[in-house]
Design an enzyme around this catalytic site. Structure first.
Site, PDB file in Angstrom:
ATOM      1  N   ARG A  50       0.839  -1.208   0.000  1.00  0.00           N
ATOM      2  CA  ARG A  50       0.000   0.000   0.000  1.00  0.00           C
ATOM      3  C   ARG A  50       0.869   1.252   0.000  1.00  0.00           C
ATOM      4  NH1 ARG A  50      -0.991   4.209  -0.340  1.00  0.00           N
ATOM      5  NH2 ARG A  50      -2.777   5.469   0.275  1.00  0.00           N
ATOM      6  N   LEU A  64      -1.220   7.549   8.416  1.00  0.00           N
ATOM      7  CA  LEU A  64      -2.336   6.614   8.525  1.00  0.00           C
ATOM      8  C   LEU A  64      -2.103   5.393   7.641  1.00  0.00           C
ATOM      9  CD1 LEU A  64      -5.232   9.251   8.270  1.00  0.00           C
ATOM     10  CD2 LEU A  64      -4.221   8.285  10.337  1.00  0.00           C
ATOM     11  N   PRO A  65      -1.060   4.602   7.947  1.00  0.00           N
ATOM     12  CA  PRO A  65      -0.830   3.403   7.143  1.00  0.00           C
ATOM     13  C   PRO A  65      -2.032   2.470   7.236  1.00  0.00           C
ATOM     14  CG  PRO A  65       0.608   3.428   9.068  1.00  0.00           C
ATOM     15  CD  PRO A  65      -0.118   4.723   9.054  1.00  0.00           C
ATOM     16  N   HIS A  66      -2.396   1.898   6.103  1.00  0.00           N
ATOM     17  CA  HIS A  66      -3.551   1.012   6.077  1.00  0.00           C
ATOM     18  C   HIS A  66      -3.387  -0.010   4.971  1.00  0.00           C
ATOM     19  CE1 HIS A  66      -4.390   4.488   3.495  1.00  0.00           C
ATOM     20  NE2 HIS A  66      -5.060   3.654   2.720  1.00  0.00           N
ATOM     21  N   ALA A  67      -4.118  -1.106   5.110  1.00  0.00           N
ATOM     22  CA  ALA A  67      -4.075  -2.176   4.111  1.00  0.00           C
ATOM     23  C   ALA A  67      -5.326  -3.025   4.244  1.00  0.00           C
ATOM     24  CB  ALA A  67      -2.828  -3.044   4.303  1.00  0.00           C
TER      25      ALA A  67
END
Length: 153
Positions: A50, A64-67
């Site tokens: 991501r 805001l790391p997200h996956a």
């Protein structure tokens, strides 16, 4: 969806040490894997894929790391406040010190999709972010991030 539906008090930490973006992603993956009973490499790989699409450093010292993960059934969050801000390739080029990990089911729909917007609104609120930076410990940080009316310190 509310932040307290995504985040439990035991998934909040203050004073986390990290030397860079890769270390932050590895630490978040480790914490998530431990909480979910999953393989850390799978989570880290999803986060890195991501991040390769564009930095999740949204500015103002926030990332805001997200996956999305195939086997995940409900959203999962983890919030860390770093001891020292570090480079994260943020859009404003400022280092980050507040990092909220959000993992979503791969087939997320409806309220699950609102989770990222909910987290983003709260984290990017200048008053809330200031209170998060002043929170004395993980419990106070959790109180601030989960309750828009409260500014626990």
């Amino acid at each position: 969806m509310t932040i307290d539906e995504l985040l439990s008090p035991d998934q909040v930490a203050v004073g986390v040490r990290a030397s860079g973006k890769g270390v932050i992603l590895a630490e978040l993956a480790r914490r998530a894997a431990q909480a979910l009973g999953w393989d850390v490499a799978a989570i880290r790989s999803a986060l890195e894929r991501r991040e390769a699409l564009g930095s999740t450093g949204v500015g103002q010292g926030i990332a805001l790391p997200h996956a999305r993960l195939d086997a995940l059934r409900r959203p999962f969050g983890c919030l860390i406040r770093l001891r020292d801000a570090v480079a994260f390739d943020a859009v404003d080029e400022r280092p980050v010190d507040l990092v909220f990990l959000l993992l979503l089911p791969a087939d997320a729909q409806g309220s699950h999709l609102n989770a990222l917007a909910c987290v983003s609104r709260r984290m990017r609120d200048p008053e809330a972010a200031a209170a998060m930076r002043e929170a004395r410990d993980a419990d106070a940080l959790y109180a601030v991030v989960t309750d828009a009316r409260r500014t626990a310190r």
